[in-house]
Design a protein around this motif. Structure first.
Motif, PDB file in Angstrom:
ATOM      1  N   ALA A 178       0.881  -7.648   7.956  1.00 48.86           N
ATOM      2  CA  ALA A 178      -0.499  -7.192   7.729  1.00 48.86           C
ATOM      3  C   ALA A 178      -0.838  -6.012   8.641  1.00 48.86           C
ATOM      4  N   ASP A 179      -0.440  -6.093   9.911  1.00 48.57           N
ATOM      5  CA  ASP A 179      -0.707  -4.998  10.848  1.00 48.57           C
ATOM      6  C   ASP A 179       0.057  -3.733  10.449  1.00 48.57           C
ATOM      7  N   ALA A 180       1.296  -3.900  10.008  1.00 49.92           N
ATOM      8  CA  ALA A 180       2.103  -2.747   9.587  1.00 49.92           C
ATOM      9  C   ALA A 180       1.490  -2.095   8.350  1.00 49.92           C
ATOM     10  N   ALA A 181       1.006  -2.899   7.422  1.00 49.85           N
ATOM     11  CA  ALA A 181       0.366  -2.351   6.221  1.00 49.85           C
ATOM     12  C   ALA A 181      -0.873  -1.545   6.605  1.00 49.85           C
ATOM     13  N   THR A 182      -1.644  -2.054   7.545  1.00 51.59           N
ATOM     14  CA  THR A 182      -2.826  -1.333   8.022  1.00 51.59           C
ATOM     15  C   THR A 182      -2.419  -0.031   8.700  1.00 51.59           C
ATOM     16  N   GLU A 183      -1.422  -0.103   9.557  1.00 47.78           N
ATOM     17  CA  GLU A 183      -0.939   1.087  10.276  1.00 47.78           C
ATOM     18  C   GLU A 183      -0.449   2.164   9.307  1.00 47.78           C
ATOM     19  N   LEU A 184       0.273   1.754   8.280  1.00 44.23           N
ATOM     20  CA  LEU A 184       0.828   2.700   7.309  1.00 44.23           C
ATOM     21  C   LEU A 184      -0.159   3.041   6.187  1.00 44.23           C
ATOM     22  N   GLU A 185      -1.315   2.375   6.213  1.00 45.80           N
ATOM     23  CA  GLU A 185      -2.374   2.599   5.225  1.00 45.80           C
ATOM     24  C   GLU A 185      -1.889   2.374   3.793  1.00 45.80           C
ATOM     25  N   ILE A 186      -1.204   1.226   3.610  1.00 47.06           N
ATOM     26  CA  ILE A 186      -0.750   0.817   2.279  1.00 47.06           C
ATOM     27  C   ILE A 186      -1.119  -0.654   2.074  1.00 47.06           C
ATOM     28  N   PRO A 187      -1.239  -1.095   0.829  1.00 49.92           N
ATOM     29  CA  PRO A 187      -1.546  -2.511   0.589  1.00 49.92           C
ATOM     30  C   PRO A 187      -0.435  -3.425   1.107  1.00 49.92           C
ATOM     31  N   LEU A 188      -0.818  -4.616   1.511  1.00 49.19           N
ATOM     32  CA  LEU A 188       0.132  -5.587   2.051  1.00 49.19           C
ATOM     33  C   LEU A 188       1.264  -5.876   1.061  1.00 49.19           C
ATOM     34  N   GLY A 189       0.938  -6.062  -0.200  1.00 50.81           N
ATOM     35  CA  GLY A 189       1.965  -6.329  -1.213  1.00 50.81           C
ATOM     36  C   GLY A 189       2.966  -5.188  -1.327  1.00 50.81           C
ATOM     37  N   LYS A 246      20.505   6.875   7.318  1.00 51.00           N
ATOM     38  CA  LYS A 246      20.739   7.082   5.888  1.00 51.00           C
ATOM     39  C   LYS A 246      19.577   6.583   5.027  1.00 51.00           C
ATOM     40  N   LEU A 247      18.627   5.893   5.654  1.00 53.53           N
ATOM     41  CA  LEU A 247      17.479   5.360   4.914  1.00 53.53           C
ATOM     42  C   LEU A 247      16.389   6.414   4.760  1.00 53.53           C
ATOM     43  N   LYS A 248      15.488   6.179   3.811  1.00 54.47           N
ATOM     44  CA  LYS A 248      14.335   7.052   3.607  1.00 54.47           C
ATOM     45  C   LYS A 248      13.394   6.926   4.808  1.00 54.47           C
ATOM     46  N   PRO A 249      12.629   7.978   5.108  1.00 48.38           N
ATOM     47  CA  PRO A 249      11.680   7.920   6.230  1.00 48.38           C
ATOM     48  C   PRO A 249      10.712   6.734   6.131  1.00 48.38           C
ATOM     49  N   THR A 250      10.315   6.388   4.926  1.00 48.23           N
ATOM     50  CA  THR A 250       9.417   5.240   4.739  1.00 48.23           C
ATOM     51  C   THR A 250      10.072   3.963   5.248  1.00 48.23           C
ATOM     52  N   CYS A 251      11.338   3.791   4.925  1.00 49.13           N
ATOM     53  CA  CYS A 251      12.065   2.597   5.371  1.00 49.13           C
ATOM     54  C   CYS A 251      12.202   2.582   6.892  1.00 49.13           C
ATOM     55  N   ILE A 252      12.478   3.737   7.470  1.00 47.89           N
ATOM     56  CA  ILE A 252      12.617   3.818   8.923  1.00 47.89           C
ATOM     57  C   ILE A 252      11.306   3.399   9.584  1.00 47.89           C
ATOM     58  N   SER A 253      10.178   3.870   9.069  1.00 44.87           N
ATOM     59  CA  SER A 253       8.868   3.510   9.628  1.00 44.87           C
ATOM     60  C   SER A 253       8.607   2.010   9.519  1.00 44.87           C
ATOM     61  N   ILE A 254       8.900   1.446   8.366  1.00 41.35           N
ATOM     62  CA  ILE A 254       8.658   0.017   8.149  1.00 41.35           C
ATOM     63  C   ILE A 254       9.536  -0.824   9.071  1.00 41.35           C
ATOM     64  N   ILE A 255      10.813  -0.487   9.161  1.00 35.41           N
ATOM     65  CA  ILE A 255      11.734  -1.247  10.016  1.00 35.41           C
ATOM     66  C   ILE A 255      11.326  -1.116  11.476  1.00 35.41           C
ATOM     67  N   LEU A 302       3.756  -3.093   1.099  1.00 33.60           N
ATOM     68  CA  LEU A 302       4.596  -3.145   2.297  1.00 33.60           C
ATOM     69  C   LEU A 302       5.685  -4.191   2.148  1.00 33.60           C
ATOM     70  N   LYS A 303       5.310  -5.372   1.652  1.00 34.94           N
ATOM     71  CA  LYS A 303       6.299  -6.451   1.493  1.00 34.94           C
ATOM     72  C   LYS A 303       7.405  -6.039   0.524  1.00 34.94           C
ATOM     73  N   THR A 304       7.041  -5.403  -0.570  1.00 39.71           N
ATOM     74  CA  THR A 304       8.043  -4.958  -1.546  1.00 39.71           C
ATOM     75  C   THR A 304       8.946  -3.895  -0.946  1.00 39.71           C
ATOM     76  N   ARG A 305       8.333  -2.915  -0.281  1.00 38.82           N
ATOM     77  CA  ARG A 305       9.136  -1.845   0.338  1.00 38.82           C
ATOM     78  C   ARG A 305      10.050  -2.404   1.428  1.00 38.82           C
ATOM     79  N   ASN A 306       9.535  -3.334   2.225  1.00 39.77           N
ATOM     80  CA  ASN A 306      10.349  -3.944   3.271  1.00 39.77           C
ATOM     81  C   ASN A 306      11.559  -4.657   2.663  1.00 39.77           C
ATOM     82  N   ARG A 307      11.328  -5.423   1.623  1.00 36.50           N
ATOM     83  CA  ARG A 307      12.422  -6.134   0.956  1.00 36.50           C
ATOM     84  C   ARG A 307      13.454  -5.142   0.422  1.00 36.50           C
ATOM     85  N   ASN A 308      12.979  -4.065  -0.220  1.00 34.99           N
ATOM     86  CA  ASN A 308      13.885  -3.054  -0.773  1.00 34.99           C
ATOM     87  C   ASN A 308      14.638  -2.308   0.330  1.00 34.99           C
ATOM     88  N   CYS A 309      13.954  -2.007   1.419  1.00 37.24           N
ATOM     89  CA  CYS A 309      14.588  -1.307   2.539  1.00 37.24           C
ATOM     90  C   CYS A 309      15.678  -2.174   3.175  1.00 37.24           C
TER      91      CYS A 309
END
Length: 177
Positions: A147-158, A127-136, A160-167
Motif C-alpha cells: 500500500a505504501d509503495a503504491a502511494t509512493e509510485l502514485e498507482i493503484p494498489l491492484g 535487465k529489468l524495466k525501470p518500473t520493476c527496479i523501482s517496485i523491487i 502495483l500488485k500485478t506489476r510486482n508479480r510480473n516483475c
C-alpha cells in the motif's frame, strides 16, 4: 552456486557445526539486506543475531522442495528487519535524528545499486524495466508495504500488485536462465 544440501540436512538434525558453517557462508549477505532496511550498524548486528536465532529455532520448517535456502533466510532477514523498523522502540529511538542520517540518505539515493552488487543480483536487476527496479527497491530493499509503495509510485494498489508479480516472474526467469 550449488545449495549446501548436506550442511542444511545436518543442521536440521541439530548439528551446531553445520549451522556455524552456514552462518559463515551467509552472514555477510544477510547483514547487507538487514542494513539496507534499518540503516544502523548496531541495530543491523542485533537483527542479524535475531535472524540466525530464528533460523536455528525454525530449521525444520525449511523445505528444500519449496525453494532455495538462501531465499528462505533472506525472507526471514527481510521480515525481521521490517518488524524491527515498525516497532515502537525503533520509532522512538529515531525521533531525534541527527543531520548525519539525512546526509547518509542523500548519499545513498543510488544505494540500490551498491546493495545489489553486494548480493550479486545487480546484473539481473539491470535487465529489468525501470518500473520493476523501482517496485523491487521499495518492496524488498526499503521495506515498504504494498500500500505504501503504491502511494509512493502514485498507482493503484491492484496495479502495483500485478506489476510486482510480473516483475518477480521476469526476474526469476533471468536468474534461472
Amino acid at each position: 552456486m550449488k545449495q549446501p544440501d548436506a550442511l542444511i540436512l545436518s543442521m536440521q538434525k541439530g548439528d551446531e557445526a553445520s549451522f556455524s558453517k552456514l552462518y559463515d557462508m551467509y552472514n555477510k549477505a544477510v547483514y547487507g539486506i538487514i542494513y539496507s532496511i534499518v540503516l544502523d550498524k548496531a541495530i543491523a548486528q542485533e537483527v542479524l543475531q535475531d535472524v540466525f536465532i530464528k533460523i536455528w529455532n525454525n530449521k525444520n520448517s525449511y523445505d528444500v522442495n519449496k525453494g532455495r535456502f538462501f531465499t528462505w533466510i533472506l525472507n526471514i532477514a527481510r521480515n525481521t528487519s521490517i518488524d524491527k523498523i515498525r516497532s515502537k522502540s525503533f520509532k522512538n529511538s529515531k525521533k531525534n535524528l541527527s543531520t548525519s542520517n539525512f546526509v547518509d540518505i542523500l548519499k545513498s539515493s543510488d544505494s540500490l545499486n551498491s546493495r545489489m552488487d553486494a548480493l550479486g543480483v545487480k546484473k539481473f536487476i539491470d535487465k529489468l524495466k525501470p518500473t520493476c527496479i523501482s517496485i523491487i527497491d521499495l518492496l524488498f530493499f526499503k521495506g515498504y508495504t504494498q500500500a505504501d509503495a503504491a502511494t509512493e509510485l502514485e498507482i493503484p494498489l491492484g496495479t502495483l500488485k500485478t506489476r510486482n508479480r510480473n516483475c518477480l516472474k521476469e526476474l526469476r526467469t533471468l536468474v534461472l536462465d
